[in-house]
Design a protein around this motif. Sequence first.
Motif, mmCIF file in Angstrom:
data_model
loop_
_atom_site.group_PDB
_atom_site.id
_atom_site.type_symbol
_atom_site.label_atom_id
_atom_site.label_comp_id
_atom_site.label_asym_id
_atom_site.label_seq_id
_atom_site.Cartn_x
_atom_site.Cartn_y
_atom_site.Cartn_z
ATOM 1 N N UNK A 188 -44.841 64.244 -3.913
ATOM 2 C CA UNK A 188 -44.594 63.068 -3.821
ATOM 3 C C UNK A 188 -45.168 62.284 -5.115
ATOM 4 N N UNK A 189 -44.875 62.886 -6.348
ATOM 5 C CA UNK A 189 -45.425 62.415 -7.302
ATOM 6 C C UNK A 189 -44.303 61.581 -8.074
ATOM 7 N N UNK A 190 -44.267 61.102 -9.338
ATOM 8 C CA UNK A 190 -43.303 60.304 -9.888
ATOM 9 C C UNK A 190 -42.291 61.165 -10.278
ATOM 10 N N UNK A 191 -42.285 62.473 -10.718
ATOM 11 C CA UNK A 191 -41.162 63.386 -10.697
ATOM 12 C C UNK A 191 -41.718 64.560 -9.856
ATOM 13 N N UNK A 192 -40.580 65.565 -9.808
ATOM 14 C CA UNK A 192 -40.857 66.836 -9.015
ATOM 15 C C UNK A 192 -41.895 67.549 -9.502
ATOM 16 N N UNK A 193 -42.872 68.120 -8.805
ATOM 17 C CA UNK A 193 -43.831 69.105 -9.622
ATOM 18 C C UNK A 193 -43.424 70.146 -10.300
ATOM 19 N N UNK A 194 -42.447 70.735 -9.558
ATOM 20 C CA UNK A 194 -41.852 72.207 -10.184
ATOM 21 C C UNK A 194 -42.764 73.301 -9.626
ATOM 22 N N UNK A 195 -43.709 73.062 -8.891
ATOM 23 C CA UNK A 195 -44.606 74.184 -8.651
ATOM 24 C C UNK A 195 -44.860 74.512 -6.911
ATOM 25 N N UNK A 196 -44.534 73.385 -6.207
ATOM 26 C CA UNK A 196 -44.668 73.776 -4.997
ATOM 27 C C UNK A 196 -43.551 74.439 -4.378
ATOM 28 N N UNK A 197 -43.594 75.208 -3.093
ATOM 29 C CA UNK A 197 -42.726 76.072 -2.609
ATOM 30 C C UNK A 197 -41.515 75.118 -2.400
ATOM 31 N N UNK A 198 -41.126 74.126 -2.184
ATOM 32 C CA UNK A 198 -39.874 73.445 -2.213
ATOM 33 C C UNK A 198 -39.237 73.176 -3.526
ATOM 34 N N UNK A 199 -40.192 73.027 -4.369
ATOM 35 C CA UNK A 199 -39.697 72.638 -5.781
ATOM 36 C C UNK A 199 -39.098 73.994 -6.403
ATOM 37 N N UNK A 200 -39.970 75.139 -6.236
ATOM 38 C CA UNK A 200 -39.519 76.313 -6.721
ATOM 39 C C UNK A 200 -38.410 76.920 -6.092
ATOM 40 N N UNK A 220 -41.152 72.716 -15.622
ATOM 41 C CA UNK A 220 -39.828 73.208 -15.674
ATOM 42 C C UNK A 220 -39.503 74.654 -15.035
ATOM 43 N N UNK A 221 -40.625 75.488 -15.763
ATOM 44 C CA UNK A 221 -40.326 76.910 -15.825
ATOM 45 C C UNK A 221 -41.401 77.719 -14.917
ATOM 46 N N UNK A 222 -42.297 77.133 -14.102
ATOM 47 C CA UNK A 222 -42.892 77.877 -13.188
ATOM 48 C C UNK A 222 -42.261 78.530 -12.340
ATOM 49 N N UNK A 223 -41.122 78.045 -11.593
ATOM 50 C CA UNK A 223 -40.307 78.847 -10.704
ATOM 51 C C UNK A 223 -40.383 80.228 -11.152
ATOM 52 N N UNK A 224 -39.976 80.579 -12.409
ATOM 53 C CA UNK A 224 -39.856 81.995 -12.900
ATOM 54 C C UNK A 224 -41.005 83.018 -12.532
ATOM 55 N N UNK A 225 -42.102 82.257 -12.866
ATOM 56 C CA UNK A 225 -43.257 83.205 -12.515
ATOM 57 C C UNK A 225 -43.461 83.243 -11.079
ATOM 58 N N UNK A 226 -43.263 82.191 -10.119
ATOM 59 C CA UNK A 226 -43.343 82.296 -8.823
ATOM 60 C C UNK A 226 -42.127 83.303 -8.066
ATOM 61 N N UNK A 228 -40.969 86.032 -9.518
ATOM 62 C CA UNK A 228 -41.632 87.218 -9.989
ATOM 63 C C UNK A 228 -42.715 87.793 -9.050
ATOM 64 N N UNK A 229 -43.696 86.803 -8.422
ATOM 65 C CA UNK A 229 -44.801 87.147 -7.909
ATOM 66 C C UNK A 229 -44.341 87.329 -6.413
ATOM 67 N N UNK A 230 -43.432 86.494 -5.738
ATOM 68 C CA UNK A 230 -43.059 86.550 -4.686
ATOM 69 C C UNK A 230 -41.997 87.572 -4.146
ATOM 70 N N UNK A 231 -41.656 87.909 -2.980
ATOM 71 C CA UNK A 231 -40.733 89.167 -2.608
ATOM 72 C C UNK A 231 -39.164 88.655 -2.771
ATOM 73 N N UNK A 232 -39.146 87.398 -3.201
ATOM 74 C CA UNK A 232 -37.663 87.107 -3.713
ATOM 75 C C UNK A 232 -36.692 86.158 -2.838
ATOM 76 N N UNK A 233 -35.766 85.756 -3.085
ATOM 77 C CA UNK A 233 -35.092 84.924 -2.327
ATOM 78 C C UNK A 233 -34.883 85.279 -0.884
ATOM 79 N N UNK A 234 -35.180 84.296 0.355
ATOM 80 C CA UNK A 234 -34.929 84.698 1.640
ATOM 81 C C UNK A 234 -33.525 84.213 2.044
#
Length: 236
Positions: A188-200, A220-226, A228-234
């Motif tokens: 709920x910040x001024x902009x999308x955080x880019x790091x929480x699950x729903x932003x990723x 803007x680029x954190x999702x790439x790391x997330x 890679x670490x996670x099991x992939x799109x569901x």
Amino acid sequence: MKTLVICSGGLDSVSLAHKVAAEHELVGLLSFDYGQRHKKELDFAAACAKRLKVPHRIIDIGAIGRALSGSALTDNVDVPDGHYAEETMRITVVPNRNAIMLAIAFGVAAAENADAVAVAVHGGDHFIYPDCRPGFIDAFQTMQQHALDGYADIKLLAPYVNISKADIVTDGAKHGTPFAETWSCYKGGERHCGRCGTCVERREAFHLAGIEDPTVYEDHDYWLEAVRKGPGPQGG
């Protein structure tokens, strides 16, 4: 088919509102204030209703939400960073939230002589949200047929329940959804955080759909790391 859409103001439900407006008779948007930590997305739901020229109603179920404690969406608990498909995201579950909202929506639809209630649950939600799975949707429809027997016959439309968020982005683009006028971030910040699950998940969905993401993210680029670490799109 006169359809009432449950709309949070997020990408999925706003896309659904545009889809229903194109394919059925959209009679209104229904939003819920359940005591979520920020209510920013409700403004986007109101804007969607204004854009589609339909009534918008916000139902206050804050007293109920306060009783459903323990979630990062309602309590003073940190929202975790990372991919939705990670076990840590279970802290974002609000128990029985969709069942409660849908029960209210069906009552409203019956009172207003609507033919259907539409909800934007999707395949990517299945991993951590039990009330977003196909089995729940089917069971809820059966329950409502009993609950409203002899009074109303209302269908539960969940056109995204077996598809991925990337598919929703594709469908939303097809129906002219203004994605910049939607809000997903749980922080709920001024902009999308880019790091929480729903932003990723949002950032990944635009990438997989091959559609430009108009969202401004703090990271803007954190999702790439997330990813890679996670099991992939569901989801499908």
